[in-house]
Structures are given as C-alpha cells and as structure tokens.
Design an enzyme around this catalytic site. Structure first.
Site, PDB file in Angstrom:
ATOM      1  N   SER A 124      46.338  34.536  35.585  1.00  0.00           N
ATOM      2  CA  SER A 124      45.755  34.588  34.359  1.00  0.00           C
ATOM      3  C   SER A 124      44.928  35.663  33.977  1.00  0.00           C
ATOM      4  O   SER A 124      44.837  36.068  32.743  1.00  0.00           O
ATOM      5  CB  SER A 124      44.542  33.522  34.501  1.00  0.00           C
ATOM      6  OG  SER A 124      45.019  32.125  34.702  1.00  0.00           O
TER       7      SER A 124
ATOM      8  N   ASP B   1      44.035  25.470  43.324  1.00  0.00           N
ATOM      9  CA  ASP B   1      43.547  26.403  44.140  1.00  0.00           C
ATOM     10  C   ASP B   1      44.465  26.675  45.324  1.00  0.00           C
ATOM     11  O   ASP B   1      44.731  25.619  46.000  1.00  0.00           O
ATOM     12  CB  ASP B   1      42.262  25.635  44.889  1.00  0.00           C
ATOM     13  CG  ASP B   1      41.505  26.478  45.967  1.00  0.00           C
ATOM     14  OD1 ASP B   1      42.162  27.605  46.267  1.00  0.00           O
ATOM     15  OD2 ASP B   1      40.393  26.197  46.130  1.00  0.00           O
ATOM     16  N   VAL B   2      44.882  27.914  45.475  1.00  0.00           N
ATOM     17  CA  VAL B   2      45.943  28.019  46.271  1.00  0.00           C
ATOM     18  C   VAL B   2      45.604  27.928  47.841  1.00  0.00           C
ATOM     19  O   VAL B   2      46.422  27.673  48.588  1.00  0.00           O
ATOM     20  CB  VAL B   2      46.533  29.546  46.212  1.00  0.00           C
ATOM     21  CG1 VAL B   2      47.241  29.971  45.035  1.00  0.00           C
ATOM     22  CG2 VAL B   2      45.244  30.606  46.495  1.00  0.00           C
TER      23      VAL B   2
ATOM     24  N   ASN C 110      49.781  36.408  44.512  1.00  0.00           N
ATOM     25  CA  ASN C 110      48.793  37.471  43.886  1.00  0.00           C
ATOM     26  C   ASN C 110      47.533  36.911  43.844  1.00  0.00           C
ATOM     27  O   ASN C 110      46.562  37.860  44.015  1.00  0.00           O
ATOM     28  CB  ASN C 110      49.254  37.682  42.460  1.00  0.00           C
ATOM     29  CG  ASN C 110      48.445  38.525  41.742  1.00  0.00           C
ATOM     30  OD1 ASN C 110      48.246  39.532  42.023  1.00  0.00           O
ATOM     31  ND2 ASN C 110      47.579  37.778  41.016  1.00  0.00           N
TER      32      ASN C 110
ATOM     33  N   SER D 168      46.947  44.922  50.231  1.00  0.00           N
ATOM     34  CA  SER D 168      45.983  45.960  49.658  1.00  0.00           C
ATOM     35  C   SER D 168      45.983  47.209  50.430  1.00  0.00           C
ATOM     36  O   SER D 168      46.321  46.970  51.915  1.00  0.00           O
ATOM     37  CB  SER D 168      44.525  45.246  49.882  1.00  0.00           C
ATOM     38  OG  SER D 168      43.610  46.455  49.441  1.00  0.00           O
TER      39      SER D 168
ATOM     40  N   TYR E 239      37.945  40.947  53.888  1.00  0.00           N
ATOM     41  CA  TYR E 239      39.186  41.260  52.988  1.00  0.00           C
ATOM     42  C   TYR E 239      40.113  41.912  53.494  1.00  0.00           C
ATOM     43  O   TYR E 239      41.535  41.508  53.472  1.00  0.00           O
ATOM     44  CB  TYR E 239      38.580  41.874  51.602  1.00  0.00           C
ATOM     45  CG  TYR E 239      39.595  42.370  50.741  1.00  0.00           C
ATOM     46  CD1 TYR E 239      39.808  41.481  49.853  1.00  0.00           C
ATOM     47  CD2 TYR E 239      40.124  43.450  50.457  1.00  0.00           C
ATOM     48  CE1 TYR E 239      40.924  41.650  48.762  1.00  0.00           C
ATOM     49  CE2 TYR E 239      40.813  43.833  49.572  1.00  0.00           C
ATOM     50  CZ  TYR E 239      41.385  42.834  48.724  1.00  0.00           C
ATOM     51  OH  TYR E 239      42.266  43.318  47.506  1.00  0.00           O
TER      52      TYR E 239
ATOM     53  N   ALA F 259      40.969  42.064  56.785  1.00  0.00           N
ATOM     54  CA  ALA F 259      41.584  41.111  57.801  1.00  0.00           C
ATOM     55  C   ALA F 259      42.419  40.273  57.020  1.00  0.00           C
ATOM     56  O   ALA F 259      43.590  39.995  57.533  1.00  0.00           O
ATOM     57  CB  ALA F 259      40.473  40.470  58.575  1.00  0.00           C
TER      58      ALA F 259
ATOM     59  N   LYS G 193      44.189  40.731  54.187  1.00  0.00           N
ATOM     60  CA  LYS G 193      45.169  41.634  53.740  1.00  0.00           C
ATOM     61  C   LYS G 193      46.197  42.112  54.928  1.00  0.00           C
ATOM     62  O   LYS G 193      47.296  42.442  54.497  1.00  0.00           O
ATOM     63  CB  LYS G 193      44.692  42.727  52.834  1.00  0.00           C
ATOM     64  CG  LYS G 193      44.099  42.244  51.479  1.00  0.00           C
ATOM     65  CD  LYS G 193      45.042  41.330  50.554  1.00  0.00           C
ATOM     66  CE  LYS G 193      44.389  40.929  49.221  1.00  0.00           C
ATOM     67  NZ  LYS G 193      45.223  40.256  48.392  1.00  0.00           N
TER      68      LYS G 193
ATOM     69  N   ILE H 293      43.232  49.535  41.457  1.00  0.00           N
ATOM     70  CA  ILE H 293      43.983  49.316  40.278  1.00  0.00           C
ATOM     71  C   ILE H 293      42.822  48.740  39.291  1.00  0.00           C
ATOM     72  O   ILE H 293      41.924  47.934  39.451  1.00  0.00           O
ATOM     73  CB  ILE H 293      44.915  48.174  40.656  1.00  0.00           C
ATOM     74  CG1 ILE H 293      45.951  48.536  41.726  1.00  0.00           C
ATOM     75  CG2 ILE H 293      45.677  47.859  39.233  1.00  0.00           C
ATOM     76  CD1 ILE H 293      46.920  49.651  41.435  1.00  0.00           C
TER      77      ILE H 293
HETATM   78  P1  NAD Z   1      41.365  39.613  39.663  1.00  0.00           P
HETATM   79  O1  NAD Z   1      40.115  39.321  40.036  1.00  0.00           O
HETATM   80  O2  NAD Z   1      41.648  40.495  38.104  1.00  0.00           O
HETATM   81  O3  NAD Z   1      42.386  38.345  39.571  1.00  0.00           O
HETATM   82  C1  NAD Z   1      42.544  37.551  40.484  1.00  0.00           C
HETATM   83  C2  NAD Z   1      43.261  36.150  40.030  1.00  0.00           C
HETATM   84  O4  NAD Z   1      43.402  35.245  41.213  1.00  0.00           O
HETATM   85  C3  NAD Z   1      42.195  35.619  38.745  1.00  0.00           C
HETATM   86  O5  NAD Z   1      43.106  35.107  37.832  1.00  0.00           O
HETATM   87  C4  NAD Z   1      41.534  34.359  39.694  1.00  0.00           C
HETATM   88  O6  NAD Z   1      41.051  33.460  38.902  1.00  0.00           O
HETATM   89  C5  NAD Z   1      42.698  33.887  40.670  1.00  0.00           C
HETATM   90  N1  NAD Z   1      42.218  33.493  41.878  1.00  0.00           N
HETATM   91  C6  NAD Z   1      41.334  33.561  42.430  1.00  0.00           C
HETATM   92  N2  NAD Z   1      40.899  32.707  43.714  1.00  0.00           N
HETATM   93  C7  NAD Z   1      42.011  31.642  43.341  1.00  0.00           C
HETATM   94  C8  NAD Z   1      42.258  30.424  43.843  1.00  0.00           C
HETATM   95  N3  NAD Z   1      41.707  30.109  44.887  1.00  0.00           N
HETATM   96  N4  NAD Z   1      43.288  29.689  43.449  1.00  0.00           N
HETATM   97  C9  NAD Z   1      44.192  30.604  42.517  1.00  0.00           C
HETATM   98  N5  NAD Z   1      44.025  31.405  41.848  1.00  0.00           N
HETATM   99  C10 NAD Z   1      42.852  32.095  42.501  1.00  0.00           C
HETATM  100  O7  NAD Z   1      41.999  40.571  40.699  1.00  0.00           O
HETATM  101  P2  NAD Z   1      43.248  41.604  40.793  1.00  0.00           P
HETATM  102  O8  NAD Z   1      42.547  43.110  40.761  1.00  0.00           O
HETATM  103  O9  NAD Z   1      44.143  41.309  39.545  1.00  0.00           O
HETATM  104  O10 NAD Z   1      43.925  41.266  42.074  1.00  0.00           O
HETATM  105  C11 NAD Z   1      45.011  40.441  42.176  1.00  0.00           C
HETATM  106  C12 NAD Z   1      45.691  40.703  43.731  1.00  0.00           C
HETATM  107  O11 NAD Z   1      45.624  42.142  43.841  1.00  0.00           O
HETATM  108  C13 NAD Z   1      44.482  40.323  44.630  1.00  0.00           C
HETATM  109  O12 NAD Z   1      45.341  39.704  45.797  1.00  0.00           O
HETATM  110  C14 NAD Z   1      43.967  41.445  45.050  1.00  0.00           C
HETATM  111  O13 NAD Z   1      43.385  41.167  46.570  1.00  0.00           O
HETATM  112  C15 NAD Z   1      45.018  42.360  45.286  1.00  0.00           C
HETATM  113  N6  NAD Z   1      44.653  43.765  45.048  1.00  0.00           N
HETATM  114  C16 NAD Z   1      43.986  44.267  44.046  1.00  0.00           C
HETATM  115  C17 NAD Z   1      43.368  45.460  44.090  1.00  0.00           C
HETATM  116  C18 NAD Z   1      42.632  46.220  42.662  1.00  0.00           C
HETATM  117  O14 NAD Z   1      42.342  47.323  42.902  1.00  0.00           O
HETATM  118  N7  NAD Z   1      42.463  45.611  41.708  1.00  0.00           N
HETATM  119  C19 NAD Z   1      43.900  46.603  45.145  1.00  0.00           C
HETATM  120  C20 NAD Z   1      44.714  45.972  45.978  1.00  0.00           C
HETATM  121  C21 NAD Z   1      44.832  44.689  45.998  1.00  0.00           C
END
Ligand code: NAD
Length: 241
Positions: free
Chosen positions: A12, A58-59, A85, A136, A149, A151, A153, A182
């Site tokens: 989303s 909810d995943v 993701n 991550s 987090y 752990a 990842k 990001i």
């Molecule tokens: P974000 O918070 O913008 O998006 C995360 C999405 O996951 C949201 O749409 C949220 O509603 C959904 N979500 C959360 N819990 C959920 C659940 N239980 N069931 C289904 N959906 C769920 O975060 P992002 O930055 O886009 O992160 C996406 C992925 O990338 C994550 O796994 C995050 O750990 C990883 N990541 C992000 C970064 C960064 O710097 N942004 C860095 C490394 C890894």
C-alpha cells in the site's frame, strides 16, 4: 512480466508500492496484501491497464494468509511471484525493549515471511515461481536500538537460503534484498540530524528511493535473474560493502 501475477505484501505504501507499480509498468498483474488501504497503489496499477486485487490481511496470521492466497488463485488464476515486503519497526535499546516489542516485530517481519511463503509454495510447486524477501542492512550488519528488527531481518536471510535449497529443483527461486536507508514513512520517523549524518556516511551521499529497490526486485523475478537463487543482495549506496 506479461501474464504474471505477483503478490506484494505491504504494497500500500513505501517500497512495496514502488515494487507493485514498477512490476505493473513492466506488464504484470498485482495482488496486494496489507493491513492499511492501498487505494493509491491500486489506482496506479489499474491506470497502467493491469489487474490489481487487494486483500486486507495481516501477514502474521497464517490461516488468513492461506485464505487470501487461495482467493488470489481463484480470481487471478495463478501466482507467479511473491514479494515478502511487509515489515514494521519497534526500536529500543535492548535493556528497554519490552517483550511485546520483540514479539510483534518477529511476528510480522519473520513469521509473516513464513506464512506467505508457505501458502504460495503449494501453488508454485506446479508452475515454478520466484520469491523475493525484503531483509535489511540491519539484518546483515546489526544496528543499535534494533535488536528485534535486526534479528527478524537476519532470520529472513537464513529462511531465504533454506527455502532456495528446498525448492530449487521445482523451479522456484528465492532471493533476498537488503536495502540500506530508503526514503519512506518508516525512515520519516528519523530526525533530520540523523538523516544528514546518515547521508554523509553513505558513499553515494544520499538516502535511497523506493524505486531503487523495485528495479532489483524486477530483475530478480524476471528472466534476467533466472540463474540466481539463495542470494542476498545489498542495495545501500555503499553504506555496507
Ligand atoms: P512502510 O512502513 O512505508 O511500509 C510497510 C508496509 O507494510 C505498509 O503498507 C504497512 O501497512 C504494511 N504492513 C505492516 N504490517 C503489516 C502486516 N502485519 N500485514 C500486512 N502488511 C503490513 O515501510 P517501507 O520502508 O516501505 O518498508 C518495506 C520493507 O522494507 C519492510 O520490510 C522494511 O523492514 C524493509 N526495509 C526498509 C528500509 C527503509 O529504509 N525504508 C530499509 C531496509 C529494509
């Protein structure tokens, strides 16, 4: 990507949204699994003439995920790819970390990957497929304040390699991407000073964009990645190498 159906969890917003939109741009149909509305992603995918299904799920809920996956197969005919993701943070130094901070992060980030992968593998056994797990940089090098987090990842990395070994002979490839910092809502929570310090420490001198991750996700699930499995690929501007 023509005639492919990709499930993107957490599609989303943020990185998931960028992946969903880029795959649609490349001609693929999308199913989003998320706990928040995905109207903007859905509209963007449909505007490109691709199908987009949304499942509020909810995943971490294994049974609900199984039902959602069955619905995708019923409505869209198959599952070609899965992008695991969805993820959350609940940061605290270890001494202050509560049991619920630990449990929820592991549930969503690690059990979520288990639930979705287990549910799609059943269908992919007949057709082959590709799975990309979003780990991550924290899972690769650790990060103070993120023991839960990191752990989760790091767990994704062991999971990726194990499942890649289990299902390679069935034509299923499983890889992980380890993004650095990001620009998304997740990193918006950091204060400006931390972001500036972070940018200075990154050899490419900037935070990444969600689409930087989408390009690699596309590469991995497309034919370009057809001989790559069990890999963890860093996308971090050189912060960790
Ligand atoms: P974000 O918070 O913008 O998006 C995360 C999405 O996951 C949201 O749409 C949220 O509603 C959904 N979500 C959360 N819990 C959920 C659940 N239980 N069931 C289904 N959906 C769920 O975060 P992002 O930055 O886009 O992160 C996406 C992925 O990338 C994550 O796994 C995050 O750990 C990883 N990541 C992000 C970064 C960064 O710097 N942004 C860095 C490394 C890894």
């Amino acid at each position: 990507m023509k005639d492919t159906v990709t499930i993107v969890t957490g599609g989303s917003q943020g990185i998931g949204r960028a992946i969903a939109e880029f795959l649609a741009h490349k001609g693929g149909d999308i199913a989003i699994f998320d706990v928040i509305d995905g109207d903007e992603t859905i509209a963007a995918v449909r505007n490109m003439g691709r199908k987009c299904m949304f499942c509020r799920v909810d995943v971490a809920d294994l049974q609900a995920v199984g039902e959602a996956v069955d619905n995708v197969v019923k409505e869209m005919g198959k599952i070609s790819n899965l992008i695991n993701n969805a993820g959350i943070t609940s940061d605290r130094l270890l001494l202050r970390m509560k049991e619920e901070d630990w449990d929820r992060v592991i549930q969503v980030n690690l059990k979520g990957v288990f639930s979705c992968t287990k549910a799609v593998i059943r269908h992919m056994l007949k057709t082959g497929g590709s799975i990309v797990n979003i780990s991550s940089i924290a899972g690769v090098m650790g990060n103070a304040g993120q023991a839960n987090y990191a752990a989760s990842k790091a767990g994704i990395i062991g999971f990726t390699k194990s499942v890649a070994r289990e299902y390679g002979e069935r034509g299923i490839r499983v890889n992980a991407i380890a993004p650095g910092f990001i620009k998304t809502k997740m990193t918006d929570a950091l204060d400006d000073k931390t972001k500036e310090e972070m940018s200075r420490a990154i050899p490419l001198k900037r935070l990444g964009e969600p689409v930087d991750i989408a390009y690699l996700a596309y590469f991995l699930i497309s034919g370009y990645g057809s001989y790559i499995t069990g890999e963890v690929i860093n996308v971090n501007g050189g912060l960790y190498m």
